[in-house]
Design an enzyme around this catalytic site. Structure first.
Site, PDB file in Angstrom:
ATOM      1  N   GLU A  24      -5.242   1.507   2.581  1.00 49.26           N
ATOM      2  CA  GLU A  24      -5.082   0.325   3.435  1.00 49.26           C
ATOM      3  C   GLU A  24      -5.224   0.686   4.902  1.00 49.26           C
ATOM      4  OE1 GLU A  24      -3.008  -2.663   5.968  1.00 49.26           O
ATOM      5  OE2 GLU A  24      -2.599  -0.511   5.696  1.00 49.26           O
ATOM      6  N   GLU A  25      -4.746   1.867   5.272  1.00 46.66           N
ATOM      7  CA  GLU A  25      -4.765   2.265   6.678  1.00 46.66           C
ATOM      8  C   GLU A  25      -6.168   2.612   7.183  1.00 46.66           C
ATOM      9  OE1 GLU A  25      -2.402   1.816   8.576  1.00 46.66           O
ATOM     10  OE2 GLU A  25      -0.501   1.997   7.502  1.00 46.66           O
TER      11      GLU A  25
ATOM     12  N   HIS B 224       0.832  -1.198   0.000  1.00 48.93           N
ATOM     13  CA  HIS B 224       0.000   0.000   0.000  1.00 48.93           C
ATOM     14  C   HIS B 224       0.869   1.251   0.000  1.00 48.93           C
ATOM     15  CE1 HIS B 224       0.538   0.824   4.370  1.00 48.93           C
ATOM     16  NE2 HIS B 224       0.395  -0.478   4.569  1.00 48.93           N
TER      17      HIS B 224
ATOM     18  N   HIS C  39       3.573   3.636  12.657  1.00 51.08           N
ATOM     19  CA  HIS C  39       2.588   4.572  13.229  1.00 51.08           C
ATOM     20  C   HIS C  39       3.164   5.422  14.358  1.00 51.08           C
ATOM     21  CE1 HIS C  39      -1.077   1.967  11.756  1.00 51.08           C
ATOM     22  NE2 HIS C  39      -0.082   2.003  10.880  1.00 51.08           N
TER      23      HIS C  39
ATOM     24  N   ASP D  28      -0.423   4.387   1.080  1.00 50.91           N
ATOM     25  CA  ASP D  28      -0.852   5.375   2.082  1.00 50.91           C
ATOM     26  C   ASP D  28      -0.143   5.137   3.403  1.00 50.91           C
ATOM     27  OD1 ASP D  28      -2.459   2.969   2.166  1.00 50.91           O
ATOM     28  OD2 ASP D  28      -3.767   3.955   3.608  1.00 50.91           O
TER      29      ASP D  28
ATOM     30  N   GLU E 232       3.848  -6.535   4.030  1.00 50.62           N
ATOM     31  CA  GLU E 232       3.784  -5.909   5.354  1.00 50.62           C
ATOM     32  C   GLU E 232       5.047  -6.253   6.156  1.00 50.62           C
ATOM     33  OE1 GLU E 232       1.679  -3.857   6.749  1.00 50.62           O
ATOM     34  OE2 GLU E 232      -0.057  -3.886   5.413  1.00 50.62           O
TER      35      GLU E 232
END
Length: 387
Positions: free
Chosen positions: A138-139, A74, A360, A76, A166
């Protein structure tokens, strides 16, 4: 025109430089990736969202035959607002063997490896194709990959396996929970708190519903995890936010509850959603319509990301384990787009460089050694597909 080659670190610097927080457009990054692919003779299919401000990208390298491998990542990233970064999160900073920046681990590090290796993939005599998928959202919803998945077997050859990159530390993960998020709106009717028969309190009704959700969560704990793969070993229900009311002596006109369910593969979310609706109707009757038609409850399921169920011996699992030189798969605690690929009948695993524990957060990073290991993994994969 893009240069003939970029190292994985140079490519990562380019990708981190695009601010692709989920609420923003990813089109500048997609433009760059599409130009990069075109410069190496690779056509790409662009799949925009309904608003036209985001897009997924799908490209195929090698023969247009079934049985290839998807490398999916992804584009984003999560926001940086409110975080204390030691350097500009959208300008790659390299120090002490680490590359710092938003998305370096989750998951532009993998994206950078895949794009940087495009010249190598093109030069390799592949007998099975490599399909590259770059997605969005995706987030938030994991829906930005759906159109790309639909293209396989329709506009593109059907792959034999999918590797979602991932950050697993290059372990092969074949299982994770699903997650469903709900916003519950409770509507009542204002009245003086001394005259409760002339209205209905949305806050009181919300409290009654939360109590029932607690009981449902306890039942999910009791149901356990028959696979023995997850930690904690059961599905979970968590009420995160509740807000409503205007004054202590006024029956609340409205109340909002934000909550989620993280469920083990095999749990039927349709059944659970129907049960939540039944609980809501029961609370309405007890708290909102006892003295008149003074209120109602609505549930809006904003996110439902399917889990990834183990598929022992699948093509994806066998190939990934062989290429990364591991003996057995692992389970991860976070969600991903993998369940959507699996739901389309495509064997899927997670496997990528980096550590999800760094994602994150402020000062997110990936190590240079992890990038090197990821590059070696993808080069071995290309060799496998050339045999």
């Amino acid at each position: 025109m893009s240069p003939a080659s970029l190292s994985p670190l140079e490519m990562l610097e380019r990708l981190v430089g695009f601010d692709t927080e989920s609420q923003k457009s990813n089109l500048p990054l997609i433009d760059f990736a599409q130009d990069w692919l075109a410069a190496h003779g690779v056509d790409a299919i662009r799949l925009p969202n309904a608003a036209g401000d985001k897009a997924a990208l799908v490209a195929t390298i090698g023969p247009k035959v079934d049985g290839g491998i998807v490398l999916s990542g992804h584009t984003d990233v999560v926001p940086v607002a409110g975080q204390s970064w030691s350097s500009d999160p959208y300008r790659l900073h390299v120090a002490d063997g680490r590359a710092y920046g938003r998305g370096t681990t989750d998951m532009k590090g993998f994206d950078a490896l895949v794009l940087a290796l495009v010249p190598h993939f093109v030069a390799t005599d592949l007998v099975r194709p490599i399909h590259i998928v770059l997605s969005y959202d995706e987030e938030t919803t994991c829906l930005g990959v759906v159109d790309a998945i639909a293209a396989f077997g329709r506009d593109l050859p059907r792959p034999a396996a999918v590797i979602v990159g991932e950050p697993t530390g290059l372990e092969v993960a074949d299982a994770h929970k699903g997650v469903a998020m709900c916003e519950t709106r409770v509507g009542g009717t204002e009245a003086h708190s001394s005259r409760i028969t002339e209205g209905a309190s949305a806050v009181m009704a919300a409290g009654a519903l939360v109590a029932r959700l607690n009981a449902l969560g306890d039942r999910l704990i009791g149901d356990g995890d028959p696979t023995g793969r997850f930690d904690p070993p059961f599905s979970t229900l968590h009420v995160a936010t509740i807000a409503g009311g205007s004054a202590r002596n006024i029956l609340a006109r409205e109340c909002a509850i934000g909550w989620e369910i993280r469920y083990i593969p095999g749990v039927d979310m349709g059944v659970l959603q129907a049960e939540v609706e039944a609980l809501s109707r029961a609370v309405e009757a007890e708290r909102l319509t006892r003295y008149g038609p003074f209120g109602a409850i609505s549930n809006v399921w904003s996110v439902d990301v399917p889990g990834l169920a183990p598929e022992p011996g699948s093509e994806a699992e066998r190939l990934a384990l062989r290429v990364v030189r591991r003996n057995r798969p692992v389970t991860v605690s976070y969600g991903s787009e993998a369940g959507r690929f699996q739901g389309a009948g495509l064997p899927t695993v997670l496997c990528g460089p980096g550590d999800i524990a760094r994602a994150h957060k402020a000062d997110e990073y990936i190590t240079l050694d992890e990038l090197a290991d990821g590059e070696a993994f993808l080069r071995r994969l290309a060799a496998e597909l050339s045999r």
